[in-house]
Design an enzyme around this catalytic site. Structure first.
Site, short mmCIF file in Angstrom:
data_model
loop_
_atom_site.label_atom_id
_atom_site.label_comp_id
_atom_site.label_asym_id
_atom_site.label_seq_id
_atom_site.Cartn_x
_atom_site.Cartn_y
_atom_site.Cartn_z
N LYS B 78 0.84 -1.02 -0.06
CA LYS B 78 0.06 0.06 0.11
C LYS B 78 0.96 1.22 -0.02
CE LYS B 78 -4.12 1.89 2.66
NZ LYS B 78 -4.86 1.61 3.66
N SER B 153 -9.99 1.55 2.62
CA SER B 153 -8.84 2.30 1.96
C SER B 153 -7.93 1.49 0.96
CB SER B 153 -8.17 3.50 2.54
OG SER B 153 -7.43 2.61 3.72
N SER B 177 -10.07 -0.59 6.93
CA SER B 177 -9.52 -0.68 5.49
C SER B 177 -8.82 -1.72 4.89
CB SER B 177 -8.56 0.67 5.46
OG SER B 177 -9.33 1.89 5.47
#
Lengths: 101, 489
Positions: B78, B153, B177
């Protein structure tokens, strides 16, 4: 203590934007006022929870925070940090003049 | 070997057993990214040095030295985790050109174990969002159906695995997330106990809630990745010194006699019929394996969304104060000459996207004079009560099972203009972060439209072992769920 206030007017939005050092346009301010008013209206539900005498929980961990010796450790060179500066002068971060005149 | 559909564990074993080289594996997945990511948009950038890292693993194997527990496994990271010398943007314009001088502890530990950072994945800007639509590089598409969001996310990480552009990924979870995108994309994803994984080098959103964790195609992969990245770190004083079990070796599908708690409030909510059906099937599968189902009550969980959003945005408004255009990040060229405040506010106004601005505003408001008691303090008090409720529930059960989300994935654009509706989506996931508990999403079925649906497992602090056991039991029971694959493959 003020009561939770669900209606956010434009003046309040601009005041908060100033506190947060965020430049927002008038149309952004209008959108944010409407959206955050709806959010805060929903959040009013918290007032119904009895929290008398309850200590706020600011971190979920029970573990004690570890301490270390206060010793300087050089791990990186100056260049690697200054490399990301929007403007630099040698080893220094360069900022625009902040004093008028 | 079908590299495309292999798990991290299978790839690791094949590389170590010299059935395939780390370089071949890296090239295979780099090619898939090249071929597929124009449709999915999961990656912000790829790693130019990935092949060099793979060659180092191969060299170790050739020399006969230990190549590590994740030897040659490509990992999608990420873009909220700093990677030394590799651009890290948090999917924000304000960090568009930021190249970190150091790597997050999580990244260092993965690479030390032989994993190859294949690329950096998209996210909702600064991890603020539940759909991966708030990204500077545009929305990410769900590989199961490109018209749908992958969740957020950590949507880029989830979509990267679902499209088999990487066998494993790292996400972060502040309010769901990791778990929500894992559910939307048919993956296993775990948010560990707060303190299990070092937050050093992970761009902070809400420091009392953030945790990084693995997303993968199996329970065992999650176990393997989590045991690699866990453990105390000198650079994060909130990282726990507690022992890290070798989960990949000790987990078992034996759940006989295990008490599985169903929080009645989670099931009282108006529930999507597909989500309800899949959740009931998962409960039945555990019952078949000998687990005991018990009812538990968590009455205050219905307030988790406001508590979460007040705490998270308050912390974010403070954490994001560092982006001022002075030492790194975007600096405006439109500010009034000699006006420092205008330079700060112009840089921030230009650099942050609309959801980030909205949350900084909410947090600043909640902390501002006159409102602090009614918002931040009140939320922090209810937070303690929610944590107490969970601790109390764990007196009568060993694991709590619930839906991950109120619905399967929704369509791109469907909710983006209604922040409140988007926030309410997080009702089932935020409370674990508030309480610091571990939570996991396990693939459990599909909607009638063919979109994946996960169930959520929660256990006591630092009891990931039991969570992995239940996950493995579900994984083994629900083989048909695992067998299905997205069309994009």
């Amino acid at each position: 203590m003020k009561k939770p206030d669900s209606g956010l007017d434009l003046a309040t939005v601009q005041k908060v934007a100033n506190l947060a050092r965020l430049k927002i346009s008038d149309s952004e301010a209008t959108a944010i006022a409407g959206q955050l008013s709806a959010v805060l209206e929903n959040f009013k539900q918290l007032a119904a929870v009895d929290t008398t005498g309850i200590e706020p929980l600011v971190t979920p961990t029970d573990l004690s925070i570890r301490l270390r010796e206060d010793e300087a450790v050089v791990e990186k060179d100056v260049e690697s940090f200054v490399a990301n500066a929007p403007a630099r002068s040698g080893n220094l971060f360069k900022v625009p003049p902040v004093v008028g005149g | 070997m079908d590299l495309t559909n292999s798990t991290c564990t299978e790839i690791r074993d094949a590389v170590r057993g010299k059935k395939v080289s780390a370089l071949e594996v890296t090239r295979h997945f780099a090619d898939r990214i090249q071929k597929l990511d124009s449709k999915v948009n999961a990656f912000v950038s790829t790693n130019d040095r990935a092949e060099d890292a793979a060659k180092m693993v191969d060299a170790k194997i050739a020399k006969g030295s230990d190549p590590g527990a994740l030897a040659g496994v490509p990992m999608a990271i990420k873009d909220l985790l700093c990677t030394k010398g590799l651009k890290t943007t948090a999917s924000s314009k304000i960090l568009a050109n930021f190249v970190p001088p150091y790597s997050a502890t999580v990244v260092n530990r993965l690479e030390a174990a032989g994993a190859v950072t294949i690329g950096k994945t998209s996210l909702d800007e600064f991890a603020m969002g539940s759909s991966n639509e708030n990204a500077a590089t545009g929305p990410v598409h769900n590989p199961w159906n490109l018209e749908y969001v992958p969740g957020g996310s950590s949507g880029g990480s989830a979509a990267a695995i679902a499209a088999r552009m990487a066998p494993g990924a790292i996400g972060t979870d502040t309010g769901g997330s990791i778990r929500q995108p894992a559910s939307f994309c048919g993956l296993f994803g775990i948010k560990p106990t707060y303190g299990r994984v070092s937050r050093f080098g992970i761009i902070a959103f809400a420091s009392s809630l953030d945790q990084a964790g693995p997303m993968a195609l199996s329970t065992k992969d999650c176990a393997l990745i989590l045991e690699t990245i866990s453990g105390s770190c000198a650079h994060d004083s909130t990282s726990a010194t507690i022992e890290v079990p070798k989960w990949s070796e000790i987990i078992t599908e034996d759940v006989k006699g295990l008490r599985v708690g169903l929080p009645k409030e989670y099931f009282a909510e108006k529930m999507d019929s597909d989500v309800e059906r899949v959740t009931r099937e998962a409960i039945a599968a555990l019952k078949d394996k000998g687990a005991v189902i018990v009812d538990v009550s968590l009455p205050l969980v219905k307030h988790a969304v406001p508590v979460y959003y007040l705490v998270a945005t308050s912390e974010a408004s403070s954490n994001l104060a560092r982006y001022d255009g002075m030492r790194f990040g975007h600096r405006s060229t439109n500010a009034a000459h000699g006006d420092l405040d205008d330079l700060y506010s112009s840089s921030r106004g230009e650099g942050f996207g609309s959801e980030v601005k909205r949350r900084i505003m909410l947090g600043t408001y909640a902390l501002s004079s006159g409102y602090y008691d009614a918002y931040y303090q009140k939320a922090s008090q209810v937070r303690r009560l929610i944590r107490n409720e969970f601790l109390n529930a764990f007196q009568t059960c060993d694991v709590i099972l619930s839906p991950v989300c109120t619905s399967p994935a929704f369509k791109v654009g469907e909710r983006i203009n209604d922040p409140l509706e988007m926030y309410l989506n997080d009702i089932f996931t935020t409370s674990t972060n508030l309480a610091g508990l571990p939570g996991m999403s396990v693939p459990a079925g599909y909607s009638k439209a063919g979109l994946p649906i996960g169930v959520q497992l929660m256990t006591r602090h630092f009891d990931e072992t039991r969570m992995f056991n239940v996950s493995l039991a579900l994984e083994n029971s629900l083989q048909a769920v695992k067998a299905r694959r997205p069309n994009v493959i």
